[in-house]
Write a protein that holds these residues in place. Structure first.
Motif, PDB file in Angstrom:
ATOM      1  N   ASP A 113       0.355  -1.490   0.043  1.00 55.42           N
ATOM      2  CA  ASP A 113       0.287   0.129   0.097  1.00 55.42           C
ATOM      3  C   ASP A 113       0.762   1.289   0.021  1.00 55.42           C
ATOM      4  OD1 ASP A 113       0.634  -0.633   2.682  1.00 55.42           O
ATOM      5  OD2 ASP A 113      -0.540   0.309   3.336  1.00 55.42           O
ATOM      6  N   ARG A 114       1.937   1.110   0.938  1.00 54.74           N
ATOM      7  CA  ARG A 114       2.825   2.891   0.902  1.00 54.74           C
ATOM      8  C   ARG A 114       3.094   2.534  -0.168  1.00 54.74           C
ATOM      9  NH1 ARG A 114       5.236   3.768   6.648  1.00 54.74           N
ATOM     10  NH2 ARG A 114       3.539   3.447   7.601  1.00 54.74           N
ATOM     11  N   ALA A 115       3.738   1.586  -0.848  1.00 53.05           N
ATOM     12  CA  ALA A 115       4.603   1.488  -2.480  1.00 53.05           C
ATOM     13  C   ALA A 115       3.840   2.326  -3.569  1.00 53.05           C
ATOM     14  CB  ALA A 115       4.595   0.467  -2.784  1.00 53.05           C
ATOM     15  N   ALA A 116       2.054   1.985  -3.379  1.00 57.46           N
ATOM     16  CA  ALA A 116       1.247   2.323  -4.583  1.00 57.46           C
ATOM     17  C   ALA A 116       1.016   3.760  -3.837  1.00 57.46           C
ATOM     18  CB  ALA A 116      -0.232   0.987  -4.582  1.00 57.46           C
ATOM     19  N   LEU A 117       1.151   4.523  -3.244  1.00 58.40           N
ATOM     20  CA  LEU A 117       1.165   5.952  -3.167  1.00 58.40           C
ATOM     21  C   LEU A 117       2.447   6.581  -2.894  1.00 58.40           C
ATOM     22  CD1 LEU A 117      -0.354   7.091   0.526  1.00 58.40           C
ATOM     23  CD2 LEU A 117       1.527   8.374  -0.800  1.00 58.40           C
ATOM     24  N   VAL A 118       3.510   5.884  -3.186  1.00 57.83           N
ATOM     25  CA  VAL A 118       4.583   5.889  -3.262  1.00 57.83           C
ATOM     26  C   VAL A 118       5.157   6.609  -4.425  1.00 57.83           C
ATOM     27  CG1 VAL A 118       6.767   6.489  -3.136  1.00 57.83           C
ATOM     28  CG2 VAL A 118       5.737   6.719  -1.506  1.00 57.83           C
ATOM     29  N   ASN A 119       4.412   4.929  -5.386  1.00 53.58           N
ATOM     30  CA  ASN A 119       4.715   5.400  -7.092  1.00 53.58           C
ATOM     31  C   ASN A 119       3.522   5.914  -7.705  1.00 53.58           C
ATOM     32  OD1 ASN A 119       7.258   4.161  -6.426  1.00 53.58           O
ATOM     33  ND2 ASN A 119       6.272   2.091  -6.536  1.00 53.58           N
ATOM     34  N   GLY A 120       3.090   6.292  -7.192  1.00 55.32           N
ATOM     35  CA  GLY A 120       1.596   6.884  -7.643  1.00 55.32           C
ATOM     36  C   GLY A 120       1.845   8.434  -7.998  1.00 55.32           C
ATOM     37  N   ALA A 121       1.949   9.178  -6.562  1.00 54.16           N
ATOM     38  CA  ALA A 121       3.019  10.383  -6.495  1.00 54.16           C
ATOM     39  C   ALA A 121       3.769  10.844  -7.505  1.00 54.16           C
ATOM     40  CB  ALA A 121       3.256  10.834  -5.203  1.00 54.16           C
ATOM     41  N   LEU A 122       4.658   9.631  -7.362  1.00 59.28           N
ATOM     42  CA  LEU A 122       5.993  10.342  -8.639  1.00 59.28           C
ATOM     43  C   LEU A 122       5.024   9.691 -10.158  1.00 59.28           C
ATOM     44  CD1 LEU A 122       9.006   9.626  -9.485  1.00 59.28           C
ATOM     45  CD2 LEU A 122       8.735   7.100  -8.767  1.00 59.28           C
ATOM     46  N   LEU A 123       4.073   9.041 -10.425  1.00 55.85           N
ATOM     47  CA  LEU A 123       3.756   9.581 -11.895  1.00 55.85           C
ATOM     48  C   LEU A 123       3.299  10.659 -11.648  1.00 55.85           C
ATOM     49  CD1 LEU A 123       4.617   6.311 -11.819  1.00 55.85           C
ATOM     50  CD2 LEU A 123       2.618   5.814 -13.302  1.00 55.85           C
ATOM     51  N   GLU A 124       3.152  11.825 -10.620  1.00 61.34           N
ATOM     52  CA  GLU A 124       2.581  12.326 -11.281  1.00 61.34           C
ATOM     53  C   GLU A 124       3.022  13.681 -10.433  1.00 61.34           C
ATOM     54  OE1 GLU A 124      -1.724  14.876 -11.703  1.00 61.34           O
ATOM     55  OE2 GLU A 124      -0.985  12.636 -11.780  1.00 61.34           O
ATOM     56  N   VAL A 125       3.973  13.997 -10.248  1.00 59.58           N
ATOM     57  CA  VAL A 125       4.159  14.573  -9.548  1.00 59.58           C
ATOM     58  C   VAL A 125       4.661  15.695 -10.559  1.00 59.58           C
ATOM     59  CG1 VAL A 125       6.753  14.310  -9.229  1.00 59.58           C
ATOM     60  CG2 VAL A 125       5.792  15.373  -7.419  1.00 59.58           C
ATOM     61  N   LEU A 126       5.921  16.060 -11.816  1.00 62.74           N
ATOM     62  CA  LEU A 126       6.240  16.725 -12.628  1.00 62.74           C
ATOM     63  C   LEU A 126       4.902  16.559 -13.345  1.00 62.74           C
ATOM     64  CD1 LEU A 126       9.139  15.723 -13.418  1.00 62.74           C
ATOM     65  CD2 LEU A 126       8.261  17.286 -11.486  1.00 62.74           C
ATOM     66  N   ASP A 127       3.420  16.169 -13.581  1.00 65.53           N
ATOM     67  CA  ASP A 127       2.611  16.442 -14.326  1.00 65.53           C
ATOM     68  C   ASP A 127       2.686  15.755 -16.153  1.00 65.53           C
ATOM     69  OD1 ASP A 127      -0.217  17.855 -15.807  1.00 65.53           O
ATOM     70  OD2 ASP A 127      -0.139  17.493 -13.803  1.00 65.53           O
ATOM     71  N   PHE A 128       4.091  14.635 -16.108  1.00 64.96           N
ATOM     72  CA  PHE A 128       3.974  14.824 -17.007  1.00 64.96           C
ATOM     73  C   PHE A 128       3.676  13.310 -18.163  1.00 64.96           C
ATOM     74  CE2 PHE A 128       8.656  14.617 -19.074  1.00 64.96           C
ATOM     75  CZ  PHE A 128       8.255  14.841 -20.031  1.00 64.96           C
ATOM     76  N   ASN A 129       2.686  13.255 -17.226  1.00 59.07           N
ATOM     77  CA  ASN A 129       2.113  12.210 -17.739  1.00 59.07           C
ATOM     78  C   ASN A 129       0.479  12.407 -18.403  1.00 59.07           C
ATOM     79  OD1 ASN A 129       0.254  12.513 -16.224  1.00 59.07           O
ATOM     80  ND2 ASN A 129       0.560  12.066 -14.269  1.00 59.07           N
ATOM     81  N   GLU A 130       0.352  10.887 -19.259  1.00 61.62           N
ATOM     82  CA  GLU A 130      -0.632  11.065 -20.589  1.00 61.62           C
ATOM     83  C   GLU A 130      -1.941  12.139 -20.231  1.00 61.62           C
ATOM     84  OE1 GLU A 130      -2.208   7.866 -18.799  1.00 61.62           O
ATOM     85  OE2 GLU A 130       0.398   8.224 -19.693  1.00 61.62           O
ATOM     86  N   THR A 131      -2.712  12.377 -20.955  1.00 63.17           N
ATOM     87  CA  THR A 131      -3.498  12.603 -20.375  1.00 63.17           C
ATOM     88  C   THR A 131      -4.824  12.280 -21.172  1.00 63.17           C
ATOM     89  OG1 THR A 131      -3.370  15.301 -19.701  1.00 63.17           O
ATOM     90  CG2 THR A 131      -5.248  14.807 -20.161  1.00 63.17           C
TER      91      THR A 131
END
Length: 459
Positions: free
Chosen positions: A82-100
């Motif tokens: 559960d903690r890995a999911a939270l940290v890795n989810g934040a990592l994917l989002e932190v730069l807003d560099f993902n797809e939309t």
């Protein structure tokens, strides 16, 4: 149990969809998009790996936790799923560099993949199983976001939180091979976990809330596996998700559900980004850098005004951000300030994460140009387009226009372009050989155990 013996509900229909397709071979078009989404997630995570907010979350995730079965991306650290999911989810989002997904207003992969990855690691599943789960989780996420929109966004919520948690739960349920009743319980539990107010934009909380949605999906599926239940009416009930944070429209809900498995939303209007900032700034940045490239060096410091014609929503959002962030105090505020983004790109000749660091935010020339930027609503434009007119101090003017930014639906990012983005994000973090092994695994090693795949995603 293969069916839910009750009157159909949204969670029941979505659960039936997941259980019916988790054993099937998904359409090749779906599989191809899913592989691209995963590679884009790898790129976004590489780019954000050194962000201070992610470092703080990583320290929290491992504090007093002696190891664990799930890996934090680009780290030697392990923690609980559960903690890995939270940290890795934040990592994917932190730069807003993902797809939309343009219609659903969500970044599909960020809440879903980290939960699926952690579940697959902990349960010993394969990369192939995780990729199928990502496809199904994103499809459920997009279906729920479709039901929520546009009222959810208009009320001030980010659909990636509520819909993302449900999608994450669906993906995790697929990995765990939950039956339809258990899957419905997981979806219902995740749906009742709370929505995401847009007030978080421009702060570290934005990335945290996406990560928390991922964790919510992970926990919901794990609890459902253990017999924990939730109301089948969690989404469409009298006091369910739709009624409380959107608009409950039975016809809209029915049409969304009827298209499941026939019209795959994951193959729909998903735009990829070339710049680490929100989607609405991609076209203005393309305009800025194109015009800068053909402006003589001696005139580049003589900008009197920069006027962008953009979609009405884009103009309103940028006006709101200028009021909210008089001067960007950190990189998160800079990222959500379109005026700052284009000014920094004009003076730096590019737009990367470095253009939001303290040196750029304190650059008086960038700040002065930022004050000259105006976004004007053009009712005929979509979010993928923009035009720019620059007036110089000598009274001369130059302009340009972008019908569809590079990476948008009408001007898509090719596989080669995506691999180029991935290579750029990997530079300075991992070597070319390691990157090639990761790409090869995504395309040609579906039999790889998830634990072996995540071992590749480490520095």
């Amino acid at each position: 149990m293969d069916a839910i013996p009750t009157q159909p509900t949204v969670t029941g229909c979505l659960a039936d969809f997941v259980t019916a397709h988790r054993k099937a071979s998904l359409p090749e078009s779906v599989q191809q998009v899913t592989r691209r989404l995963l590679l884009n997630a790898v790129a976004a995570s590489l780019a954000g790996a050194g962000h201070p907010a992610v470092g703080r979350l990583g320290a929290w995730a491992t504090d007093a936790v002696p190891g664990g079965d799930a890996r934090l991306l680009w780290s030697a650290d392990r923690t609980t799923g559960d903690r890995a999911a939270l940290v890795n989810g934040a990592l994917l989002e932190v730069l807003d560099f993902n797809e939309t997904h343009i219609e659903a207003f969500v970044h599909p992969t960020a809440p879903v993949w980290p939960a699926v990855q952690a579940t697959a690691e902990v349960s010993g599943a394969s990369l192939a199983t995780a990729l199928t789960a990502l496809s199904l989780g994103v499809e459920v996420e997009l279906a729920v976001a479709t039901m929520l929109m546009p009222a959810h966004y208009e009320r001030g919520f980010n659909p990636a939180v509520a819909a993302g948690a449900v999608g994450a739960a669906a993906g995790c349920a697929a990995v765990l091979r939950l039956d339809a009743e258990q899957t419905a319980g997981a979806l219902g539990l995740a749906a009742l976990g709370g929505a995401g107010p847009l007030e978080v934009l421009g702060t570290d909380v934005h990335a945290y809330r996406i990560g928390d949605a991922s964790r919510s999906g992970f926990v919901a599926a794990d609890l459902a596996r253990r017999g924990f239940t939730a109301p089948l009416t969690a989404i469409d009930g009298e006091h369910g998700l739709l009624a409380t944070v959107a608009t409950s429209d039975p016809a809209h809900v029915a049409s969304t559900l009827d298209s499941l498995g026939a019209d795959w939303r994951i193959c729909g209007p998903i735009a990829f980004k070339r710049y680490p900032t929100e989607t609405i700034s991609q076209a203005p940045l393309d305009c800025t850098l194109e015009l800068l490239d053909r402006t003589p060096p001696e005139k580049r410091s003589q900008v009197a005004s920069m006027t962008f014609a953009v979609a009405p929503l884009v103009a309103e959002v940028n006006r709101s951000r200028r009021r909210r962030f008089p001067v960007p105090a950190d990189d998160q505020q800079a990222r959500f300030d379109g005026s700052f983004c284009v000014a920094a790109a004009w003076h730096r000749g590019c737009f990367t994460a470095r253009e939001m660091e303290s040196a750029a935010r304190a650059d008086r020339s960038i700040l002065a140009t930022r004050e000259s930027v105006t976004f004007v609503a053009d009712p005929g434009r979509g979010m993928e387009s923009a035009s720019l007119e620059v007036e110089f101090s000598d009274g001369s003017q130059e302009g340009t226009s972008v019908d569809a930014f590079r990476g948008s639906i009408a001007n898509p990012m090719s596989d080669a372009d995506l691999l180029g983005k991935l290579a750029g994000c990997a530079s300075g973090v991992i070597g070319r050989d390691q990157l090639e092994v990761i790409v090869a695994a995504v395309f040609a090693r579906p039999d790889l155990a998830m634990a072996d795949f995540t071992a590749l995603l480490a520095v």
